[in-house]
Structure formats: C-alpha cells, structure tokens
Write a protein that holds these residues in place. Structure first.
Motif, PDB file in Angstrom:
ATOM      1  N   PRO A  39       0.915  -1.253   0.036  1.00 51.93           N
ATOM      2  CA  PRO A  39      -0.029  -0.116   0.000  1.00 51.93           C
ATOM      3  C   PRO A  39       0.871   1.286  -0.232  1.00 51.93           C
ATOM      4  CG  PRO A  39      -0.890  -1.764   1.701  1.00 51.93           C
ATOM      5  CD  PRO A  39       0.538  -2.163   1.251  1.00 51.93           C
ATOM      6  N   LYS A  40       2.136   1.371   0.635  1.00 51.12           N
ATOM      7  CA  LYS A  40       2.943   2.534   0.627  1.00 51.12           C
ATOM      8  C   LYS A  40       3.812   2.640  -0.386  1.00 51.12           C
ATOM      9  CE  LYS A  40       2.077   2.536   5.794  1.00 51.12           C
ATOM     10  NZ  LYS A  40       2.890   2.817   7.208  1.00 51.12           N
ATOM     11  N   MET A  41       3.784   1.815  -1.450  1.00 46.75           N
ATOM     12  CA  MET A  41       4.774   1.770  -2.663  1.00 46.75           C
ATOM     13  C   MET A  41       4.296   2.874  -3.573  1.00 46.75           C
ATOM     14  SD  MET A  41       6.316  -1.040  -4.937  1.00 46.75           S
ATOM     15  CE  MET A  41       4.595  -1.453  -5.828  1.00 46.75           C
ATOM     16  N   ASP A  42       4.644   4.161  -3.350  1.00 45.42           N
ATOM     17  CA  ASP A  42       4.040   5.294  -4.480  1.00 45.42           C
ATOM     18  C   ASP A  42       5.008   6.010  -4.941  1.00 45.42           C
ATOM     19  OD1 ASP A  42       4.574   6.486  -2.329  1.00 45.42           O
ATOM     20  OD2 ASP A  42       2.759   7.336  -1.892  1.00 45.42           O
ATOM     21  N   ASP A  66       4.031  -3.062 -10.513  1.00 39.29           N
ATOM     22  CA  ASP A  66       3.057  -2.294 -10.959  1.00 39.29           C
ATOM     23  C   ASP A  66       2.745  -1.245  -9.747  1.00 39.29           C
ATOM     24  OD1 ASP A  66       0.712  -1.450 -11.527  1.00 39.29           O
ATOM     25  OD2 ASP A  66      -0.413  -3.257 -11.822  1.00 39.29           O
ATOM     26  N   ILE A  67       3.490  -0.130  -9.888  1.00 42.14           N
ATOM     27  CA  ILE A  67       3.462   0.856  -8.802  1.00 42.14           C
ATOM     28  C   ILE A  67       1.963   1.509  -8.741  1.00 42.14           C
ATOM     29  CG2 ILE A  67       4.165   3.055  -8.115  1.00 42.14           C
ATOM     30  CD1 ILE A  67       7.129   2.123  -9.008  1.00 42.14           C
ATOM     31  N   PRO A  68       1.361   1.934  -9.662  1.00 38.36           N
ATOM     32  CA  PRO A  68       0.022   2.566  -9.474  1.00 38.36           C
ATOM     33  C   PRO A  68      -1.024   1.631  -8.975  1.00 38.36           C
ATOM     34  CG  PRO A  68       0.758   2.895 -11.934  1.00 38.36           C
ATOM     35  CD  PRO A  68       1.727   1.715 -11.268  1.00 38.36           C
ATOM     36  N   SER A  69      -0.736   0.268  -9.264  1.00 41.22           N
ATOM     37  CA  SER A  69      -1.967  -0.695  -8.316  1.00 41.22           C
ATOM     38  C   SER A  69      -1.079  -1.108  -7.080  1.00 41.22           C
ATOM     39  CB  SER A  69      -2.004  -1.836  -9.181  1.00 41.22           C
ATOM     40  OG  SER A  69      -2.629  -1.360 -10.437  1.00 41.22           O
ATOM     41  N   ARG A  70       0.010  -0.563  -6.762  1.00 44.47           N
ATOM     42  CA  ARG A  70       0.951  -1.084  -5.534  1.00 44.47           C
ATOM     43  C   ARG A  70       1.001  -2.772  -5.260  1.00 44.47           C
ATOM     44  NH1 ARG A  70       0.052   3.763  -6.103  1.00 44.47           N
ATOM     45  NH2 ARG A  70      -0.426   5.306  -4.417  1.00 44.47           N
ATOM     46  N   LEU A  71       1.345  -3.230  -6.552  1.00 44.45           N
ATOM     47  CA  LEU A  71       1.668  -4.557  -6.824  1.00 44.45           C
ATOM     48  C   LEU A  71       3.067  -4.683  -7.077  1.00 44.45           C
ATOM     49  CD1 LEU A  71      -1.386  -5.877  -8.558  1.00 44.45           C
ATOM     50  CD2 LEU A  71      -1.093  -5.853  -5.776  1.00 44.45           C
ATOM     51  N   VAL A  72       3.714  -6.078  -6.327  1.00 45.65           N
ATOM     52  CA  VAL A  72       5.165  -6.432  -6.722  1.00 45.65           C
ATOM     53  C   VAL A  72       5.006  -7.904  -7.090  1.00 45.65           C
ATOM     54  CG1 VAL A  72       7.259  -6.713  -6.237  1.00 45.65           C
ATOM     55  CG2 VAL A  72       6.065  -4.759  -5.375  1.00 45.65           C
ATOM     56  N   VAL A  87      10.371  -8.243   2.741  1.00 45.81           N
ATOM     57  CA  VAL A  87       9.331  -7.146   2.241  1.00 45.81           C
ATOM     58  C   VAL A  87       8.648  -6.466   3.319  1.00 45.81           C
ATOM     59  CG1 VAL A  87       7.278  -6.794   0.709  1.00 45.81           C
ATOM     60  CG2 VAL A  87       8.987  -8.273  -0.102  1.00 45.81           C
ATOM     61  N   GLN A  88       8.311  -7.602   4.167  1.00 47.17           N
ATOM     62  CA  GLN A  88       7.594  -7.051   5.180  1.00 47.17           C
ATOM     63  C   GLN A  88       8.288  -5.846   6.335  1.00 47.17           C
ATOM     64  OE1 GLN A  88       5.124 -10.245   6.733  1.00 47.17           O
ATOM     65  NE2 GLN A  88       3.473 -10.067   5.180  1.00 47.17           N
ATOM     66  N   SER A  89       9.619  -6.437   6.347  1.00 44.13           N
ATOM     67  CA  SER A  89      10.474  -5.631   7.307  1.00 44.13           C
ATOM     68  C   SER A  89      10.631  -4.000   7.056  1.00 44.13           C
ATOM     69  CB  SER A  89      11.686  -6.352   7.353  1.00 44.13           C
ATOM     70  OG  SER A  89      12.439  -6.112   6.122  1.00 44.13           O
ATOM     71  N   LEU A  90      10.142  -3.652   5.674  1.00 47.92           N
ATOM     72  CA  LEU A  90      10.230  -2.466   5.372  1.00 47.92           C
ATOM     73  C   LEU A  90       9.161  -1.479   5.782  1.00 47.92           C
ATOM     74  CD1 LEU A  90      11.452  -3.045   1.641  1.00 47.92           C
ATOM     75  CD2 LEU A  90      12.888  -2.338   3.595  1.00 47.92           C
ATOM     76  N   ASN A  91       8.361  -2.262   6.362  1.00 47.08           N
ATOM     77  CA  ASN A  91       6.908  -1.345   7.136  1.00 47.08           C
ATOM     78  C   ASN A  91       6.376  -0.397   5.855  1.00 47.08           C
ATOM     79  OD1 ASN A  91       7.552  -2.333   9.712  1.00 47.08           O
ATOM     80  ND2 ASN A  91       9.207  -0.701  10.116  1.00 47.08           N
ATOM     81  N   LEU A  92       6.127  -1.292   4.947  1.00 40.43           N
ATOM     82  CA  LEU A  92       5.405  -0.629   3.730  1.00 40.43           C
ATOM     83  C   LEU A  92       3.864  -1.095   3.726  1.00 40.43           C
ATOM     84  CD1 LEU A  92       7.993  -0.209   1.111  1.00 40.43           C
ATOM     85  CD2 LEU A  92       7.180   1.487   2.500  1.00 40.43           C
ATOM     86  N   GLY A  93       3.472  -1.786   4.711  1.00 41.90           N
ATOM     87  CA  GLY A  93       2.125  -2.611   4.762  1.00 41.90           C
ATOM     88  C   GLY A  93       2.001  -3.477   4.141  1.00 41.90           C
ATOM     89  N   ARG A 293      14.412   7.521   6.664  1.00 36.79           N
ATOM     90  CA  ARG A 293      14.053   6.522   7.671  1.00 36.79           C
ATOM     91  C   ARG A 293      13.882   5.067   7.141  1.00 36.79           C
ATOM     92  NH1 ARG A 293       9.914   3.879   9.321  1.00 36.79           N
ATOM     93  NH2 ARG A 293       8.608   5.057   8.282  1.00 36.79           N
ATOM     94  N   ARG A 294      13.146   4.991   5.967  1.00 34.95           N
ATOM     95  CA  ARG A 294      13.029   3.762   5.192  1.00 34.95           C
ATOM     96  C   ARG A 294      14.104   3.280   4.817  1.00 34.95           C
ATOM     97  NH1 ARG A 294       7.108   5.262   2.461  1.00 34.95           N
ATOM     98  NH2 ARG A 294       5.827   5.084   4.331  1.00 34.95           N
ATOM     99  N   ILE A 295      14.886   4.142   4.254  1.00 37.70           N
ATOM    100  CA  ILE A 295      16.158   3.611   3.374  1.00 37.70           C
ATOM    101  C   ILE A 295      17.259   3.064   4.402  1.00 37.70           C
ATOM    102  CG2 ILE A 295      18.239   4.585   2.473  1.00 37.70           C
ATOM    103  CD1 ILE A 295      16.464   6.576   0.863  1.00 37.70           C
ATOM    104  N   LEU A 296      17.416   3.657   5.634  1.00 39.88           N
ATOM    105  CA  LEU A 296      18.051   3.269   6.718  1.00 39.88           C
ATOM    106  C   LEU A 296      17.808   1.842   7.190  1.00 39.88           C
ATOM    107  CD1 LEU A 296      19.139   6.623   8.245  1.00 39.88           C
ATOM    108  CD2 LEU A 296      20.332   5.238   6.767  1.00 39.88           C
ATOM    109  N   GLN A 297      16.331   1.642   7.341  1.00 39.20           N
ATOM    110  CA  GLN A 297      15.980   0.299   7.552  1.00 39.20           C
ATOM    111  C   GLN A 297      16.570  -0.929   6.873  1.00 39.20           C
ATOM    112  OE1 GLN A 297      11.819   0.793   7.768  1.00 39.20           O
ATOM    113  NE2 GLN A 297      11.697   1.210   9.899  1.00 39.20           N
ATOM    114  N   LEU A 298      17.051  -0.589   5.633  1.00 38.21           N
ATOM    115  CA  LEU A 298      17.463  -1.881   4.755  1.00 38.21           C
ATOM    116  C   LEU A 298      18.868  -2.463   5.538  1.00 38.21           C
ATOM    117  CD1 LEU A 298      17.566  -0.244   1.228  1.00 38.21           C
ATOM    118  CD2 LEU A 298      16.089  -2.243   2.034  1.00 38.21           C
ATOM    119  N   LYS A 299      18.863  -3.772   5.361  1.00 39.79           N
ATOM    120  CA  LYS A 299      19.968  -4.360   6.101  1.00 39.79           C
ATOM    121  C   LYS A 299      20.486  -5.554   5.086  1.00 39.79           C
ATOM    122  CE  LYS A 299      17.592  -4.657  10.552  1.00 39.79           C
ATOM    123  NZ  LYS A 299      16.827  -5.499  11.740  1.00 39.79           N
ATOM    124  N   TYR A 300      21.668  -5.572   5.407  1.00 40.68           N
ATOM    125  CA  TYR A 300      22.540  -6.559   4.478  1.00 40.68           C
ATOM    126  C   TYR A 300      22.070  -8.180   4.818  1.00 40.68           C
ATOM    127  CZ  TYR A 300      26.031  -2.956   3.872  1.00 40.68           C
ATOM    128  OH  TYR A 300      26.541  -1.727   3.351  1.00 40.68           O
TER     129      TYR A 300
END
Length: 300
Positions: A39-42, A66-72, A87-93, A293-300
């Motif tokens: 949902p938060k991929m815009d 599919d960014i307009p539909s918020r699908l990957v 994917v869920q660890s990014l807190n994008l819903g 903040r979202r960028i810094l949440q990425l982990k190796y």
C-alpha cells in the motif's frame, strides 16, 4: 502453491499487456511467482527499497513492479518465507496476495521488454539527476537568502529525488553490498539535511523570521518549472519501466510541493505572517525524513 501455470501459458501477457498493466521486470528466475500488495509503494524510494531488500537474497529471483496498483510480483524458488520477511520488514504495509507456479514465457517477455527500455531509461535518469541536483543547490541558496524554511525544505525534496536517481544509475552492475552502502549513505545525508531543516523551522519559530515572499514565489516557480520539465522528460517512458513509472509519480508529487511553496509565499504576503512558510517547511522536512528512515531500515 495451489495455482499452476498451464502448459500454453495462456495467462502470460503480451508486450502491450505489460504496458497496459504497468509491469516492468529485471532478471527473472525461479519456479514460483508470488504477488505482494504494498500500500505504501508510491514513489521511486519505496520501489528502490524493495529492490535492494530482495536483491540481498542469494537465490536468483526476478521482480515485476506495478506501482499505480501497489503490486510487486516476485519470481522465486523455495524461499517464499525469506522473501516475505524481507518485504514486510520495510514497514510498507506489504501483504502476500497469491503464489503460483511461474510461467517462463511471462518472465521472458517481461525481460525482453525491460532490456529494450534500459538505454532510454538510463539517459532519462541522468537528466533527472542533473536537473534535481542543480535545483537542490539553487533552492538551498535561495532559501537562505530569502529566510524561507519552505524553500530550504523543498531543496531537500530535490536532493531526495537526486539521491534516488543517482542510486538507480550507480546500482547498475554493482554488488548488493555496494548498492546497500550507497543507499545508506544517501539516507544518512537526507537525515542530516532534514534535521537541519527542522531545526531551522524551530529556530525561526522561536526567534522569528522575515521570509521574503517574492523570492519564495519566484524560486518555488523555478522549481515547479524544473519538475514539469522532468515530467515531460519521462513522459515517453513512463509506462515502460518501474523506474520511469515511479519517477513520473514522484515528479508529479513534487509539483504539488512546489505549488505549496508558492502558495505559502502568497499567504506570507497576504497575512504578513511567517507561519505559512514554517508550516510548509515542516511538512516537506518530515516527508524527506520519513523517506530517509525507510532507506536506513535496509539490512545486508
């Protein structure tokens, strides 16, 4: 894994279908394809975060956005749990919508479409990086001269855009660790700049300021022209690739921020108050800080 792809791959899209459905791809592989709703991929930031997170998985996989539909769509092997956690660890819903056996024809057609667009996308990304980088410098200088928190914050929005486009260019052919390191550096820079803008908003709220509304409107208008130029620059490619579709959405949102700065300048004139400038500066700074903040949440 209850759904299966038929032998004829009747559901696989043609090139026109891919364009109509706003689908893009990278290197594909894997026995299964899973669709995630995000949902938060815009904008490009979220799309890049997902790419970096999933590309850190060792098993060869592929992505369709599919960014307009918020699908990957994720092409993968027997590692769905690991992908879902990433994917869920990014807190994008993000939530898993479906999983089925993958269709090689769908992946092949998407890959061919992606390869045909890479050259034009790269050229557009370089121009977008240049425009946003120059406008960051112009607006931050103008913001200091005009004593405008709104212009300074809007310059950070330009910097965030430039960081996304620069990272997209840098990521080509790089290892996952280098991609993540570059992402973290851009995220840290965004945090530092956003905190600086927020402190400036607080300082001016406490000690007062006299923003020059005419300069706010003039340079807000220059930034608006720059973002409209970005929209025209990517118009031909906006349906071809995830970066271009995301960049189109991102630049369209930036136009709204530019209009906000111009409106704040007008309100400063009409009300003879600094508060419209402080409000727009606060809003844009918080948006940039949240993206960092979202960028810094990425982990190796």
């Amino acid at each position: 894994m209850s759904e299966k792809c038929t032998g004829q791959c009747q559901s696989s899209p043609t090139n026109n279908d891919l364009n109509n459905n706003h689908i893009d791809s990278d290197d594909f592989g894997g026995k299964f394809v899973s669709t995630f709703k995000v949902p938060k991929m815009d904008c490009p930031s979220e799309e890049r975060l997902i790419r970096l997170a999933i590309e850190g998985i060792s098993t060869t996989i592929g992505l369709q956005f599919d960014i307009p539909s918020r699908l990957v769509k994720v092409f993968h092997d027997d590692n769905l749990d690991e992908i879902t956690n990433k994917v869920q660890s990014l807190n994008l819903g993000a939530s898993l919508e479906s999983t089925s056996e993958s269709c090689s024809k769908e992946a092949a057609k998407a890959r061919k479409l992606d390869q045909s667009n890479k050259a034009s996308e790269m050229s557009a990304l370089r121009w977008l990086l240049l425009i946003n980088g120059v406008m960051f410098l112009v607006e931050v200088v103008a913001g200091v001269i005009a004593q405008s928190a709104g212009l300074i914050a809007d310059s950070l929005d330009m910097f965030a855009d430039a960081a996304v486009y620069g990272l997209a260019i840098y990521a080509v052919g790089r290892t996952v660790s280098l991609k993540l390191r570059a992402a973290h550096i851009s995220g840290l820079l965004q945090v530092i700049l956003a905190l600086g803008a927020l402190s400036e908003v607080i300082r001016r709220f406490i000690y007062g300021s006299e923003p020059i509304s005419s300069l706010m409107m003039i340079f807000g208008g220059v930034a608006l022209i720059a973002n409209v130029a970005c929209l025209f620059l990517i118009y031909r490619n906006k349906e071809d690739g995830a970066h271009m579709k995301a960049s189109w959405i991102f630049s369209a949102n930036d136009v709204i921020a530019n209009v906000g700065v111009i409106l704040a300048g007008l309100l400063v004139t009409l009300t003879d108050s600094r508060y419209p400038d402080l409000v727009i500066g606060l809003i844009i700074s918080l948006v940039v800080l949240n993206g960092a903040r979202r960028i810094l949440q990425l982990k190796y």
